[in-house]
Design a protein around this motif. Structure first.
Motif, PDB file in Angstrom:
ATOM      1  N   GLY A   1       7.639  12.575  14.848  1.00 14.12           N
ATOM      2  CA  GLY A   1       8.240  12.649  13.520  1.00 14.12           C
ATOM      3  C   GLY A   1       7.144  12.573  12.474  1.00 14.12           C
ATOM      4  O   GLY A   1       5.962  12.766  12.770  1.00 14.12           O
ATOM      5  N   TRP A   2       7.504  12.247  11.248  1.00 11.67           N
ATOM      6  CA  TRP A   2       6.515  12.181  10.174  1.00 11.67           C
ATOM      7  C   TRP A   2       6.939  11.151   9.144  1.00 11.67           C
ATOM      8  O   TRP A   2       8.098  10.710   9.112  1.00 11.67           O
ATOM      9  CB  TRP A   2       6.344  13.553   9.506  1.00 11.67           C
ATOM     10  N   GLN A   3       5.999  10.770   8.288  1.00  9.51           N
ATOM     11  CA  GLN A   3       6.275   9.832   7.201  1.00  9.51           C
ATOM     12  C   GLN A   3       5.305  10.075   6.057  1.00  9.51           C
ATOM     13  O   GLN A   3       4.211  10.641   6.242  1.00  9.51           O
ATOM     14  CB  GLN A   3       6.182   8.377   7.664  1.00  9.51           C
ATOM     15  N   ALA A   4       5.702   9.633   4.872  1.00  9.19           N
ATOM     16  CA  ALA A   4       4.851   9.689   3.676  1.00  9.19           C
ATOM     17  C   ALA A   4       5.223   8.498   2.801  1.00  9.19           C
ATOM     18  O   ALA A   4       6.390   8.087   2.759  1.00  9.19           O
ATOM     19  CB  ALA A   4       5.044  11.002   2.913  1.00  9.19           C
ATOM     20  N   GLY A   5       4.216   7.927   2.122  1.00  6.59           N
ATOM     21  CA  GLY A   5       4.506   6.742   1.329  1.00  6.59           C
ATOM     22  C   GLY A   5       3.431   6.428   0.323  1.00  6.59           C
ATOM     23  O   GLY A   5       2.429   7.138   0.189  1.00  6.59           O
ATOM     24  N   LEU A   6       3.652   5.345  -0.402  1.00  7.59           N
ATOM     25  CA  LEU A   6       2.699   4.818  -1.382  1.00  7.59           C
ATOM     26  C   LEU A   6       2.713   3.304  -1.276  1.00  7.59           C
ATOM     27  O   LEU A   6       3.644   2.705  -0.739  1.00  7.59           O
ATOM     28  CB  LEU A   6       3.032   5.302  -2.792  1.00  7.59           C
ATOM     29  N   TYR A   7       1.647   2.673  -1.801  1.00  6.31           N
ATOM     30  CA  TYR A   7       1.529   1.229  -1.675  1.00  6.31           C
ATOM     31  C   TYR A   7       0.667   0.668  -2.789  1.00  6.31           C
ATOM     32  O   TYR A   7      -0.093   1.377  -3.442  1.00  6.31           O
ATOM     33  CB  TYR A   7       0.919   0.846  -0.318  1.00  6.31           C
ATOM     34  N   GLY A   8       0.767  -0.630  -2.983  1.00  6.73           N
ATOM     35  CA  GLY A   8      -0.138  -1.408  -3.822  1.00  6.73           C
ATOM     36  C   GLY A   8      -0.713  -2.531  -2.985  1.00  6.73           C
ATOM     37  O   GLY A   8       0.024  -3.237  -2.283  1.00  6.73           O
ATOM     38  N   ARG A   9      -2.035  -2.690  -3.050  1.00  9.49           N
ATOM     39  CA  ARG A   9      -2.731  -3.682  -2.217  1.00  9.49           C
ATOM     40  C   ARG A   9      -3.585  -4.567  -3.109  1.00  9.49           C
ATOM     41  O   ARG A   9      -4.342  -4.078  -3.943  1.00  9.49           O
ATOM     42  CB  ARG A   9      -3.591  -2.984  -1.177  1.00  9.49           C
ATOM     43  N   SER A  10      -3.448  -5.882  -2.971  1.00 17.41           N
ATOM     44  CA  SER A  10      -4.217  -6.813  -3.792  1.00 17.41           C
ATOM     45  C   SER A  10      -5.648  -6.931  -3.288  1.00 17.41           C
ATOM     46  O   SER A  10      -5.982  -6.478  -2.192  1.00 17.41           O
ATOM     47  CB  SER A  10      -3.542  -8.184  -3.802  1.00 17.41           C
ATOM     48  N   GLY A  11      -6.515  -7.555  -4.101  1.00 18.14           N
ATOM     49  CA  GLY A  11      -7.910  -7.731  -3.735  1.00 18.14           C
ATOM     50  C   GLY A  11      -8.133  -9.001  -2.934  1.00 18.14           C
ATOM     51  O   GLY A  11      -7.246  -9.813  -2.737  1.00 18.14           O
ATOM     52  N   GLY A  12      -9.377  -9.169  -2.462  1.00 18.14           N
ATOM     53  CA  GLY A  12      -9.755 -10.378  -1.747  1.00 18.14           C
ATOM     54  C   GLY A  12      -9.872 -10.180  -0.251  1.00 18.14           C
ATOM     55  O   GLY A  12      -9.458  -9.154   0.301  1.00 18.14           O
ATOM     56  N   THR A  13     -10.446 -11.158   0.401  1.00 14.00           N
ATOM     57  CA  THR A  13     -10.552 -11.116   1.853  1.00 14.00           C
ATOM     58  C   THR A  13      -9.170 -11.159   2.498  1.00 14.00           C
ATOM     59  O   THR A  13      -8.870 -10.417   3.430  1.00 14.00           O
ATOM     60  CB  THR A  13     -11.415 -12.291   2.353  1.00 14.00           C
ATOM     61  N   VAL A  14      -8.323 -12.033   2.009  1.00 14.13           N
ATOM     62  CA  VAL A  14      -6.920 -12.063   2.404  1.00 14.13           C
ATOM     63  C   VAL A  14      -6.125 -11.320   1.334  1.00 14.13           C
ATOM     64  O   VAL A  14      -6.260 -11.605   0.149  1.00 14.13           O
ATOM     65  CB  VAL A  14      -6.415 -13.508   2.559  1.00 14.13           C
TER      66      VAL A  14
END
Length: 280
Positions: free
Chosen positions: A138-151
């Motif tokens: 199958g297939w997928q498409a998306g978007l995201y927001g990722r915070s900074g830092g080691t964790v």
């Protein structure tokens, strides 16, 4: 979906929104003290009846503004109006373990980012009578927001097409079984908590959960419709990825916690997904 699974997903969402990398905070405090000496003194330090203002000697960190004039009230002695302004600057810097450059931008590849991605997935049902146990693409498409830092925390939105093999017993005496595939379209909200390992091109590992909602089902040989499948499914997620400049490569394992079908059959979904993305 039991209460424990709901709690797991809620915690993942909270972690994705609340986990941020350590930053470098700097604060500066400036104190300025201005003194004005109106004592009448001569150059030798004696008090004079004629008004005269002491001209103090400048020291480090002291700026003297001198509005001088000759005082004719005493011979060989000059008086000056002297304003002494002392400025004290205190700078407090809190250095974290994650470095930044002089412009305040992270220099270690651990800054927060937004991104988009697309890729392929391979899914199958477990506990179903499927002799080949094959995964269908199958297939997928998306978007995201990722915070900074080691964790870091991450939350996104994904549209997914999942295709799986299915076998059902036939009706009547002429057909023993019905074979085919079933296409399902989901809108999912994946949330992760992850750990960055290494520098700019370092490895990312992450785990979390997603809430997937069934939005459509394709034509199939089993006469199945949306009402025959669970509309909302909770899935566990484990993934890893690397950064290649602005490009990202990720692999995700999707473990279904809820049954696929609404009739109570113990059938759950397993998905392997591979994504190519671009981060901003």
């Amino acid at each position: 979906m039991n209460a424990m699974k709901k709690s797991v997903f809620a915690l993942c969402l909270l972690g994705a929104g609340a986990v941020y990398g350590q930053t470098m905070n700097s604060s500066t405090t400036t104190t300025t003290t201005t003194t004005y000496d109106s004592t009448n003194r001569a150059n030798n330090g004696a008090t004079m009846s004629t008004p005269m203002y002491n001209n103090n000697t400048s020291t480090t960190g002291t700026t003297t503004y001198d509005n001088g004039m000759n005082n004719t009230g005493s011979s060989d002695m000059n008086s000056r109006n002297s304003y002494n302004s002392t400025t004290t600057t205190t700078t407090t810097t809190d250095y974290s373990s994650d470095s930044k450059d002089r412009n305040g931008t992270r220099a270690d590849g651990k800054q927060g980012r937004f991104g988009i991605y697309a890729g392929v997935n391979f899914s199958r049902f477990i506990n179903e009578p499927i002799p080949d146990n094959a995964y269908r693409a199958g297939w997928q498409a998306g978007l995201y927001g990722r915070s900074g830092g080691t964790v870091f925390g991450q939350i996104g939105l994904e549209y997914r097409n999942s295709t799986s093999n299915l076998i059902r017993s036939g009706s009547g005496t002429t057909v023993s079984e019905v074979r085919g595939k079933i296409d399902q379209h989901f809108l999912a909200i994946p949330a992760y908590v992850g750990l960055r390992i290494g520098g700019v091109a370092g490895l990312r590992i992450q785990a979390g959960a997603e809430l997937a909602s069934l939005v459509a089902i394709g034509n199939n040989n089993f006469q199945l419709g949306k009402d025959d499948l669970n509309r909302t499914i909770l899935n566990g997620l484990v993934g890893a990825g690397i950064n290649l400049g602005p490009l990202t490569l990720d692999a995700v394992y999707n473990h279904g916690f809820a049954n696929v079908f609404d009739n109570g059959a113990d059938t759950k979904r397993r998905i392997l997904a591979f994504n190519l993305g671009f981060r901003f």
